[in-house]
Design a protein around this motif. Structure first.
Motif, mmCIF file in Angstrom:
data_model
loop_
_atom_site.group_PDB
_atom_site.id
_atom_site.type_symbol
_atom_site.label_atom_id
_atom_site.label_comp_id
_atom_site.label_asym_id
_atom_site.label_seq_id
_atom_site.Cartn_x
_atom_site.Cartn_y
_atom_site.Cartn_z
ATOM 1 N N LYS A 139 -47.377 -12.787 -31.848
ATOM 2 C CA LYS A 139 -48.675 -13.465 -31.956
ATOM 3 C C LYS A 139 -49.673 -12.862 -30.967
ATOM 4 N N VAL A 140 -50.915 -12.808 -31.367
ATOM 5 C CA VAL A 140 -51.974 -12.342 -30.469
ATOM 6 C C VAL A 140 -52.278 -13.474 -29.498
ATOM 7 N N ILE A 141 -52.160 -13.168 -28.204
ATOM 8 C CA ILE A 141 -52.443 -14.190 -27.187
ATOM 9 C C ILE A 141 -53.715 -13.885 -26.409
ATOM 10 N N GLY A 142 -54.282 -12.688 -26.640
ATOM 11 C CA GLY A 142 -55.498 -12.340 -25.923
ATOM 12 C C GLY A 142 -56.106 -11.051 -26.427
ATOM 13 N N VAL A 143 -57.316 -10.821 -25.975
ATOM 14 C CA VAL A 143 -58.071 -9.615 -26.312
ATOM 15 C C VAL A 143 -58.576 -9.023 -25.007
ATOM 16 N N VAL A 144 -58.452 -7.702 -24.882
ATOM 17 C CA VAL A 144 -59.007 -6.988 -23.730
ATOM 18 C C VAL A 144 -60.177 -6.170 -24.245
ATOM 19 N N ILE A 145 -61.332 -6.349 -23.624
ATOM 20 C CA ILE A 145 -62.533 -5.600 -23.968
ATOM 21 C C ILE A 145 -62.793 -4.624 -22.827
ATOM 22 N N VAL A 146 -63.266 -3.441 -23.157
ATOM 23 C CA VAL A 146 -63.448 -2.387 -22.164
ATOM 24 C C VAL A 146 -64.312 -2.868 -20.987
ATOM 25 N N SER A 147 -65.264 -3.733 -21.231
ATOM 26 C CA SER A 147 -66.090 -4.246 -20.134
ATOM 27 C C SER A 147 -65.262 -5.090 -19.161
ATOM 28 N N ASP A 148 -64.200 -5.738 -19.648
ATOM 29 C CA ASP A 148 -63.313 -6.506 -18.770
ATOM 30 C C ASP A 148 -62.528 -5.575 -17.844
ATOM 31 N N ILE A 149 -62.090 -4.438 -18.382
ATOM 32 C CA ILE A 149 -61.385 -3.448 -17.561
ATOM 33 C C ILE A 149 -62.331 -2.917 -16.490
ATOM 34 N N TYR A 150 -63.548 -2.615 -16.893
ATOM 35 C CA TYR A 150 -64.547 -2.109 -15.954
ATOM 36 C C TYR A 150 -64.777 -3.112 -14.822
ATOM 37 N N GLN A 151 -64.909 -4.378 -15.167
ATOM 38 C CA GLN A 151 -65.122 -5.394 -14.132
ATOM 39 C C GLN A 151 -63.942 -5.467 -13.166
ATOM 40 N N GLU A 152 -62.732 -5.403 -13.697
ATOM 41 C CA GLU A 152 -61.548 -5.432 -12.824
ATOM 42 C C GLU A 152 -61.504 -4.215 -11.909
ATOM 43 N N LEU A 153 -61.774 -3.039 -12.464
ATOM 44 C CA LEU A 153 -61.758 -1.809 -11.662
ATOM 45 C C LEU A 153 -62.812 -1.820 -10.574
#
Length: 158
Positions: A139-153
């Motif tokens: 089951k899909v439990i989440g979505v990662v968007i490239v802007s979320d990775i950028y914010q974490e980095l």
């Protein structure tokens, strides 16, 4: 700390979904509602009847569908005798009643929640896809968007 980040640290648990039998109009409505809460959300996860992911429809795909269906209608021509409101309404209804089937992107990237952020970043970068799905137990439990990775980095770098 950066090397300890996992897909679950970046994923969004709230994301738009539709069934694979949805119409284009339903997908447009669902994404519009989702974007009211989260404007940067640009995808809809399309689910099979059993709840497993079938694919994804992006805002770009929806824009292309609207362009193909609405703006290329023969009634919408640059003549003086066109009732623009009526022609646009008719073309929009025809476009929106189309099944979502032909717009589903079944080539999507899938991660486990425990996959390291660097693995997520590398695959998203290589595929040039601005999003990925996080799956657990089918089951899909989440979505990662490239802007979320950028914010974490950038949170840890700056």
């Amino acid at each position: 700390m950066l090397l300890r980040k996992r897909a679950w640290d970046m994923m969004r648990e709230e994301f738009a979904t539709v069934s694979e039998s949805a119409s284009l109009a339903e997908a447009i409505r669902v994404l519009r509602e989702s974007m009211k809460e989260t404007p940067e959300n640009s995808i809809i996860v399309v689910l099979k009847k059993n709840g497993n992911p079938r694919g994804v429809v992006s805002v770009w795909t929806l824009l292309k569908a609207i362009q193909d269906g609405v703006f290329k209608d023969e009634e919408l021509s640059l003549t003086e005798n066109v009732d623009w409101d009526e022609a646009f309404k008719r073309a929009g209804v025809l476009c929106a009643d189309e099944p979502l089937e032909k717009y589903i992107d079944e080539n999507f990237t899938m991660f486990r929640p425990t996959d390291p952020m660097l693995v997520v970043l590398e695959l998203i970068r290589k595929k040039r896809q601005p999003w990925a799905l996080v799956q657990e137990g089918g089951k899909v439990i989440g979505v990662v968007i490239v802007s979320d990775i950028y914010q974490e980095l950038t949170r840890d770098l700056v």
